[in-house]
Structures are given as C-alpha cells and as structure tokens.
Design an enzyme around this catalytic site. Sequence first.
Site, PDB file in Angstrom:
ATOM      1  N   PRO A  10      37.896  41.285  25.509  1.00  0.00           N
ATOM      2  CA  PRO A  10      36.212  40.481  25.113  1.00  0.00           C
ATOM      3  C   PRO A  10      35.853  38.975  25.748  1.00  0.00           C
ATOM      4  CG  PRO A  10      38.826  40.133  23.843  1.00  0.00           C
ATOM      5  CD  PRO A  10      39.049  41.014  24.608  1.00  0.00           C
ATOM      6  N   ASN A  11      34.628  39.189  26.020  1.00  0.00           N
ATOM      7  CA  ASN A  11      33.939  37.604  26.551  1.00  0.00           C
ATOM      8  C   ASN A  11      34.137  38.425  28.288  1.00  0.00           C
ATOM      9  OD1 ASN A  11      32.920  36.685  24.164  1.00  0.00           O
ATOM     10  ND2 ASN A  11      35.175  36.003  23.741  1.00  0.00           N
ATOM     11  N   ARG A  18      29.160  31.741  30.546  1.00  0.00           N
ATOM     12  CA  ARG A  18      29.981  31.089  29.631  1.00  0.00           C
ATOM     13  C   ARG A  18      31.352  30.396  30.924  1.00  0.00           C
ATOM     14  NH1 ARG A  18      35.524  34.408  28.592  1.00  0.00           N
ATOM     15  NH2 ARG A  18      36.478  33.291  27.457  1.00  0.00           N
ATOM     16  N   TYR A  23      35.179  29.214  34.328  1.00  0.00           N
ATOM     17  CA  TYR A  23      35.170  30.971  34.855  1.00  0.00           C
ATOM     18  C   TYR A  23      34.370  30.995  36.131  1.00  0.00           C
ATOM     19  CZ  TYR A  23      37.421  31.393  30.516  1.00  0.00           C
ATOM     20  OH  TYR A  23      38.663  31.298  28.828  1.00  0.00           O
ATOM     21  N   ASN A  75      42.468  42.326  32.305  1.00  0.00           N
ATOM     22  CA  ASN A  75      42.341  40.594  31.801  1.00  0.00           C
ATOM     23  C   ASN A  75      41.818  40.936  30.365  1.00  0.00           C
ATOM     24  OD1 ASN A  75      41.769  38.360  30.719  1.00  0.00           O
ATOM     25  ND2 ASN A  75      39.895  37.789  32.980  1.00  0.00           N
ATOM     26  N   ALA A  78      41.060  36.691  25.280  1.00  0.00           N
ATOM     27  CA  ALA A  78      42.007  36.031  24.670  1.00  0.00           C
ATOM     28  C   ALA A  78      43.275  36.979  23.530  1.00  0.00           C
ATOM     29  CB  ALA A  78      41.148  35.661  23.426  1.00  0.00           C
ATOM     30  N   GLU A  99      48.818  41.896  35.323  1.00  0.00           N
ATOM     31  CA  GLU A  99      47.970  41.437  34.260  1.00  0.00           C
ATOM     32  C   GLU A  99      47.350  40.138  35.227  1.00  0.00           C
ATOM     33  OE1 GLU A  99      50.373  38.576  31.772  1.00  0.00           O
ATOM     34  OE2 GLU A  99      48.590  37.354  31.262  1.00  0.00           O
ATOM     35  N   HIS A 101      44.179  37.059  35.084  1.00  0.00           N
ATOM     36  CA  HIS A 101      42.914  35.940  34.282  1.00  0.00           C
ATOM     37  C   HIS A 101      43.111  35.434  35.338  1.00  0.00           C
ATOM     38  CE1 HIS A 101      45.494  35.933  30.910  1.00  0.00           C
ATOM     39  NE2 HIS A 101      45.920  36.492  31.319  1.00  0.00           N
ATOM     40  N   ARG A 108      45.931  25.106  30.406  1.00  0.00           N
ATOM     41  CA  ARG A 108      44.814  24.883  29.860  1.00  0.00           C
ATOM     42  C   ARG A 108      45.411  24.754  28.812  1.00  0.00           C
ATOM     43  NH1 ARG A 108      40.435  29.546  30.089  1.00  0.00           N
ATOM     44  NH2 ARG A 108      39.760  27.806  29.158  1.00  0.00           N
TER      45      ARG A 108
HETATM   46  C1  DQA Z   1      41.268  34.388  29.943  1.00  0.00           C
HETATM   47  C2  DQA Z   1      41.491  33.657  29.641  1.00  0.00           C
HETATM   48  C3  DQA Z   1      41.748  33.911  28.353  1.00  0.00           C
HETATM   49  O1  DQA Z   1      42.577  32.493  27.633  1.00  0.00           O
HETATM   50  C4  DQA Z   1      40.868  33.431  27.687  1.00  0.00           C
HETATM   51  O2  DQA Z   1      41.069  33.716  26.200  1.00  0.00           O
HETATM   52  C5  DQA Z   1      39.193  34.477  28.162  1.00  0.00           C
HETATM   53  C6  DQA Z   1      39.710  34.489  29.447  1.00  0.00           C
HETATM   54  C7  DQA Z   1      41.014  34.371  32.213  1.00  0.00           C
HETATM   55  O3  DQA Z   1      40.417  35.501  32.586  1.00  0.00           O
HETATM   56  O4  DQA Z   1      41.369  33.294  32.400  1.00  0.00           O
HETATM   57  O5  DQA Z   1      38.879  35.636  27.915  1.00  0.00           O
HETATM   58  O6  DQA Z   1      42.090  35.649  30.252  1.00  0.00           O
END
Ligand code: DQA
Length: 142
Positions: A10-11, A18, A23, A75, A78, A99, A101, A108
Amino acid sequence: MKKILIINGPNLNMLGKRDPAVYGKETYDDLLNMIGEKASELGVKAEVFQSNHEGALVDRIQDALADGTDALIINAGAYTHYSYAIRDALEILSIPKIEIHISDVDNREEFRRHSVITEVCTSRIIGMGTQGYLKAMEEVLK
Ligand code: DQA
C-alpha cells in the site's frame, strides 16, 4: 531466463507524491523504469505487482508458488509491521526473498521498527531509497 517478482504494498504507488524527504522525488513510474532497465542489464525478467489490498498481496504471493518465479523482492509497506497473513504466505514460498524498505525504518517512528516478515525472508535492505530495489535485484539471484 530467471524471473524476479517484485511486490509493492500500500501507498508505494504514491511515490513522488509522498513525503519526498523520506521517500525521494522519483515517481512510481520512475521506479518501474529503473527496474525495467536493471532487468535488461541483468538479463532477467522482472514483474512488478502493486496493490493497496492485503488479500490481493497474499493472492499474488501464493500464485508465485506455481508461476515460475525464481526470486521475490517485497516492500509490504505498512503491512510489514503487522500483517501475519502476508508473513504466512511468504513462509510457504521457498525461494530467495528479500524484504526491502525505501526509508530507514529502524530510525523512524517506533511502530516501523518492528517487521513481522523479516524472519520469513532471506535478507533485508533498508534506507537506500529506490536504489535499494536495484541492489535487491543484484543480490536475490546470487
Ligand atoms: C516503507 C516503510 C513503511 O513503514 C511504510 O509504511 C511504507 C513504506 C518503506 O519503503 O520505507 O509504506 O515500507
């Protein structure tokens, strides 16, 4: 040709819109282009799947059991921090899994420091920005 599946939760489709300080400025399309170029350089096939829905992510991970995927980069956004459903789906898949990020989740907010998927992945790349995806592509088939 080896096939890498890259899953974004998500997102992540909001990249570029964002919080650029966290990011980066690249858009999601920029990320897709970077991944495409890296795949040609490495001589691999890279499929990218993005969803904002937990069940869709679980379905895609399950489908990787039988669709010729050789390695996975995820990735989970959340969901990383609390989705036992995604964790369990990953556990069933016995291929290399990284994994990733974009941000440095260990430095953070407190809730981002815990990942429920780390223990079912082969390795972890954090805090390298979108370049982390390219590093993961280099590493995941080694
Ligand atoms: C994320 C870090 C997560 O905490 C966050 O919710 C994201 C992006 C990252 O790529 O840094 O959506 O996975």
